[in-house]
Write a protein that holds these residues in place. Sequence first.
Motif, PDB file in Angstrom:
ATOM      1  N   LEU A  69      43.955  37.293 -36.449  1.00  0.00           N
ATOM      2  CA  LEU A  69      43.440  36.708 -37.691  1.00  0.00           C
ATOM      3  C   LEU A  69      44.422  35.740 -38.345  1.00  0.00           C
ATOM      4  O   LEU A  69      44.012  34.878 -39.126  1.00  0.00           O
ATOM      5  CB  LEU A  69      43.061  37.830 -38.670  1.00  0.00           C
ATOM      6  N   ASN A  70      45.720  35.862 -38.025  1.00  0.00           N
ATOM      7  CA  ASN A  70      46.693  34.940 -38.621  1.00  0.00           C
ATOM      8  C   ASN A  70      46.539  33.529 -38.082  1.00  0.00           C
ATOM      9  O   ASN A  70      47.099  32.577 -38.647  1.00  0.00           O
ATOM     10  CB  ASN A  70      48.127  35.441 -38.394  1.00  0.00           C
ATOM     11  N   TYR A  71      45.788  33.339 -36.994  1.00  0.00           N
ATOM     12  CA  TYR A  71      45.553  31.993 -36.466  1.00  0.00           C
ATOM     13  C   TYR A  71      44.352  31.315 -37.126  1.00  0.00           C
ATOM     14  O   TYR A  71      44.065  30.158 -36.832  1.00  0.00           O
ATOM     15  CB  TYR A  71      45.318  32.040 -34.951  1.00  0.00           C
ATOM     16  N   GLN A  74      42.288  31.481 -44.253  1.00  0.00           N
ATOM     17  CA  GLN A  74      41.219  31.101 -45.174  1.00  0.00           C
ATOM     18  C   GLN A  74      41.765  30.078 -46.157  1.00  0.00           C
ATOM     19  O   GLN A  74      42.829  30.250 -46.742  1.00  0.00           O
ATOM     20  CB  GLN A  74      40.695  32.321 -45.915  1.00  0.00           C
ATOM     21  N   LYS A  75      41.033  28.986 -46.321  1.00  0.00           N
ATOM     22  CA  LYS A  75      41.484  27.898 -47.208  1.00  0.00           C
ATOM     23  C   LYS A  75      41.101  28.184 -48.656  1.00  0.00           C
ATOM     24  O   LYS A  75      40.374  29.134 -48.947  1.00  0.00           O
ATOM     25  CB  LYS A  75      40.892  26.570 -46.727  1.00  0.00           C
ATOM     26  N   GLN A  76      41.613  27.345 -49.534  1.00  0.00           N
ATOM     27  CA  GLN A  76      41.378  27.514 -50.974  1.00  0.00           C
ATOM     28  C   GLN A  76      39.897  27.538 -51.320  1.00  0.00           C
ATOM     29  O   GLN A  76      39.471  28.258 -52.215  1.00  0.00           O
ATOM     30  CB  GLN A  76      42.055  26.375 -51.745  1.00  0.00           C
ATOM     31  N   ASP A  77      39.102  26.753 -50.587  1.00  0.00           N
ATOM     32  CA  ASP A  77      37.664  26.696 -50.893  1.00  0.00           C
ATOM     33  C   ASP A  77      36.876  27.843 -50.267  1.00  0.00           C
ATOM     34  O   ASP A  77      35.639  27.884 -50.359  1.00  0.00           O
ATOM     35  CB  ASP A  77      37.086  25.345 -50.447  1.00  0.00           C
ATOM     36  N   GLY A  78      37.579  28.768 -49.611  1.00  0.00           N
ATOM     37  CA  GLY A  78      36.919  29.924 -49.019  1.00  0.00           C
ATOM     38  C   GLY A  78      36.543  29.756 -47.563  1.00  0.00           C
ATOM     39  O   GLY A  78      36.208  30.737 -46.886  1.00  0.00           O
ATOM     40  N   SER A  79      36.589  28.516 -47.062  1.00  0.00           N
ATOM     41  CA  SER A  79      36.259  28.289 -45.655  1.00  0.00           C
ATOM     42  C   SER A  79      37.424  28.728 -44.770  1.00  0.00           C
ATOM     43  O   SER A  79      38.549  28.920 -45.230  1.00  0.00           O
ATOM     44  CB  SER A  79      35.939  26.810 -45.414  1.00  0.00           C
ATOM     45  N   VAL A  80      37.154  28.873 -43.489  1.00  0.00           N
ATOM     46  CA  VAL A  80      38.166  29.345 -42.538  1.00  0.00           C
ATOM     47  C   VAL A  80      38.580  28.200 -41.623  1.00  0.00           C
ATOM     48  O   VAL A  80      37.733  27.519 -41.026  1.00  0.00           O
ATOM     49  CB  VAL A  80      37.625  30.530 -41.717  1.00  0.00           C
ATOM     50  N   ASP A  81      39.884  27.991 -41.512  1.00  0.00           N
ATOM     51  CA  ASP A  81      40.441  26.923 -40.680  1.00  0.00           C
ATOM     52  C   ASP A  81      40.647  27.466 -39.264  1.00  0.00           C
ATOM     53  O   ASP A  81      41.441  28.385 -39.045  1.00  0.00           O
ATOM     54  CB  ASP A  81      41.776  26.460 -41.272  1.00  0.00           C
ATOM     55  N   ILE A  82      39.950  26.895 -38.270  1.00  0.00           N
ATOM     56  CA  ILE A  82      40.035  27.409 -36.901  1.00  0.00           C
ATOM     57  C   ILE A  82      40.841  26.497 -35.972  1.00  0.00           C
ATOM     58  O   ILE A  82      40.904  26.751 -34.764  1.00  0.00           O
ATOM     59  CB  ILE A  82      38.629  27.644 -36.309  1.00  0.00           C
ATOM     60  N   ASN A 129      37.321  41.374 -47.187  1.00  0.00           N
ATOM     61  CA  ASN A 129      37.746  41.144 -45.804  1.00  0.00           C
ATOM     62  C   ASN A 129      36.559  41.001 -44.855  1.00  0.00           C
ATOM     63  O   ASN A 129      36.608  40.213 -43.904  1.00  0.00           O
ATOM     64  CB  ASN A 129      38.647  42.291 -45.338  1.00  0.00           C
ATOM     65  N   VAL A 130      35.498  41.756 -45.103  1.00  0.00           N
ATOM     66  CA  VAL A 130      34.294  41.632 -44.281  1.00  0.00           C
ATOM     67  C   VAL A 130      33.695  40.238 -44.450  1.00  0.00           C
ATOM     68  O   VAL A 130      33.269  39.597 -43.471  1.00  0.00           O
ATOM     69  CB  VAL A 130      33.261  42.723 -44.648  1.00  0.00           C
ATOM     70  N   ASP A 131      33.693  39.736 -45.677  1.00  0.00           N
ATOM     71  CA  ASP A 131      33.197  38.381 -45.942  1.00  0.00           C
ATOM     72  C   ASP A 131      34.021  37.350 -45.179  1.00  0.00           C
ATOM     73  O   ASP A 131      33.475  36.402 -44.593  1.00  0.00           O
ATOM     74  CB  ASP A 131      33.235  38.100 -47.449  1.00  0.00           C
ATOM     75  N   TYR A 132      35.342  37.553 -45.172  1.00  0.00           N
ATOM     76  CA  TYR A 132      36.233  36.637 -44.438  1.00  0.00           C
ATOM     77  C   TYR A 132      35.938  36.672 -42.941  1.00  0.00           C
ATOM     78  O   TYR A 132      35.810  35.625 -42.287  1.00  0.00           O
ATOM     79  CB  TYR A 132      37.696  37.006 -44.686  1.00  0.00           C
ATOM     80  N   LEU A 133      35.804  37.875 -42.373  1.00  0.00           N
ATOM     81  CA  LEU A 133      35.591  37.980 -40.933  1.00  0.00           C
ATOM     82  C   LEU A 133      34.250  37.368 -40.522  1.00  0.00           C
ATOM     83  O   LEU A 133      34.138  36.733 -39.465  1.00  0.00           O
ATOM     84  CB  LEU A 133      35.645  39.448 -40.484  1.00  0.00           C
ATOM     85  N   ARG A 134      33.238  37.526 -41.386  1.00  0.00           N
ATOM     86  CA  ARG A 134      31.934  36.922 -41.114  1.00  0.00           C
ATOM     87  C   ARG A 134      32.048  35.399 -41.089  1.00  0.00           C
ATOM     88  O   ARG A 134      31.513  34.727 -40.198  1.00  0.00           O
ATOM     89  CB  ARG A 134      30.921  37.369 -42.184  1.00  0.00           C
ATOM     90  N   LYS A 135      32.778  34.843 -42.068  1.00  0.00           N
ATOM     91  CA  LYS A 135      32.987  33.386 -42.108  1.00  0.00           C
ATOM     92  C   LYS A 135      33.778  32.916 -40.885  1.00  0.00           C
ATOM     93  O   LYS A 135      33.505  31.858 -40.312  1.00  0.00           O
ATOM     94  CB  LYS A 135      33.735  33.000 -43.388  1.00  0.00           C
ATOM     95  N   ARG A 136      34.785  33.717 -40.507  1.00  0.00           N
ATOM     96  CA  ARG A 136      35.601  33.362 -39.331  1.00  0.00           C
ATOM     97  C   ARG A 136      34.724  33.326 -38.081  1.00  0.00           C
ATOM     98  O   ARG A 136      34.807  32.379 -37.286  1.00  0.00           O
ATOM     99  CB  ARG A 136      36.728  34.388 -39.147  1.00  0.00           C
ATOM    100  N   TYR A 137      33.895  34.336 -37.925  1.00  0.00           N
ATOM    101  CA  TYR A 137      33.008  34.395 -36.761  1.00  0.00           C
ATOM    102  C   TYR A 137      32.070  33.191 -36.733  1.00  0.00           C
ATOM    103  O   TYR A 137      31.910  32.529 -35.694  1.00  0.00           O
ATOM    104  CB  TYR A 137      32.204  35.692 -36.792  1.00  0.00           C
TER     105      TYR A 137
END
Length: 505
Positions: A69-71, A74-82, A129-137
């Motif tokens: 997950l450290n790769y 989550q950015k300031q706007d809530g989106s995930v940088d992949i 954290n669940v919200d973050y993982l869903r966005k990451r996926y």
Amino acid sequence: MFRSKSTAGTGPDVVLIGAGIMSATLGMLLKELEPELTIAIFERLDVAAAESSDAWNNAGTGHSAFCELNYTPQKQDGSVDIKKAVNIAEQFEVSRQFWSYLVENNIISNPHNFIQAVPHMSFVWGEENVDYLRKRYNALQQCHLFKTMEYSEDPEKLKNWMPLVMKGRDASQKVAATHMEMGTDVNFGALTRALFNHLAKMDGVSMHFNHDVRDFKKEDDGSWTIKVKNRGTRERQSINTKFVFIGAGGGSLPLLEKSDIPEGKGFGGFPVSGQWLRCNNPEIIEQHRAKVYGKASVGAPPMSVPHLDTRMIDGQRALLFGPYAGFSTKFLKNGSFMDLPLSIKANNIVPMVSAGLDNIPLTKYLIAQVRQKPEDRLEALREYFPEAKMEDWELEIAGQRVQVIKKDPEHGGILEFGTEVVSAADGSIAALLGASPGASTAVSIMLNLLKRCFNEDVETEAWQIKLKKMIPSYGQSLLNNPALCDELRTWTTQVLELDEMEMAQ
């Protein structure tokens, strides 16, 4: 042909310092590209891969960014940088291609000796954290490198994926996980030793264990004279060569400083130690087959992301949890407590002090980790294995990592997590600094080093043909070519025998 041939003809064409995965990879690439090359390898310990590359000194995760997950911050706007995850995933595919080439050409006899299929999972709990993982996926699903990833918030599904993690867990706890069946466990120690065993049998290659590299001197003809000391006999000798690679793990920074090249000025190192809990109960070990990564604690360094890991080491299945971070002034597990103080020079004191001041919370975190009691470590384990018992686990010391500190015009100095190649302008010497995901991406790192230091040779038709033979995707983007990616994944899966569902017992 090879521009680094020694004009004097007395010394080796190439000197590799450190018998870890980086030197092994570079040495193998060079000998395949230019069989006539002469190479000398110097290692301060009595065996290869005894520091960071050793199986017990690293997580063994084939770092493909499937679960780390450290790769994917989550950015300031809530989106995930992949971006970083995509880059690492592509680089790991390059490593798989090179390893498959080695297997097909009988350089490595049995892929099961160093790589196994082990699912990679990310696991989190709590609404945020669940919200973050869903966005990451959802973000990763936009990239075909991750298209086979599964996501679930269903506890029953998660029980099927990772029974130990879910057994005894509070049913009201909000949980989520991702699952990648094509994950791997890699024994980098076994891989490194296999490569050196092959290299040692090749014409023009010499290996020197129990040898300390003491100093460097740049000669007028552009070559390097290296002063080496035999740790057993105390005998000293000087070796002349046209190219030097410093791949000594945590020991690379002090050696880079001795080279005195301008490009090496201003670099510092921040050492981080680690420990694992190792399961000693075979019944528990058999109930888990996955690498389950969570989120790092606030203030924790990225390499301290907790994970419950299935390992395959020397033919035996193992289960580890950790790592628990710590602080030591050693740069190597077998190093000296004076390593950090002696690395401070006039040219790097400002970056090191600046980075130190900016990372006081990190230092406090590491010190707190050092002072942990067994009960504290058990409490952390129970977040991933609720029914864990103290008597089933024992403490193991992991490898030492030295994170890169470099100059920064705004902050004076910044602490970086990752790897960095530092090379002289003329390409005659290069050093690798930093840590994770280094070993997993060693092939890509060394290919970039070749472009830097042997650019004229890399551009020749002969080297291009050989590079494409070793790495079929060389010069092409797997990110932009899904069909090629799928084709090569199928090939490497078959050659490395990763399509076998059950790990060898």
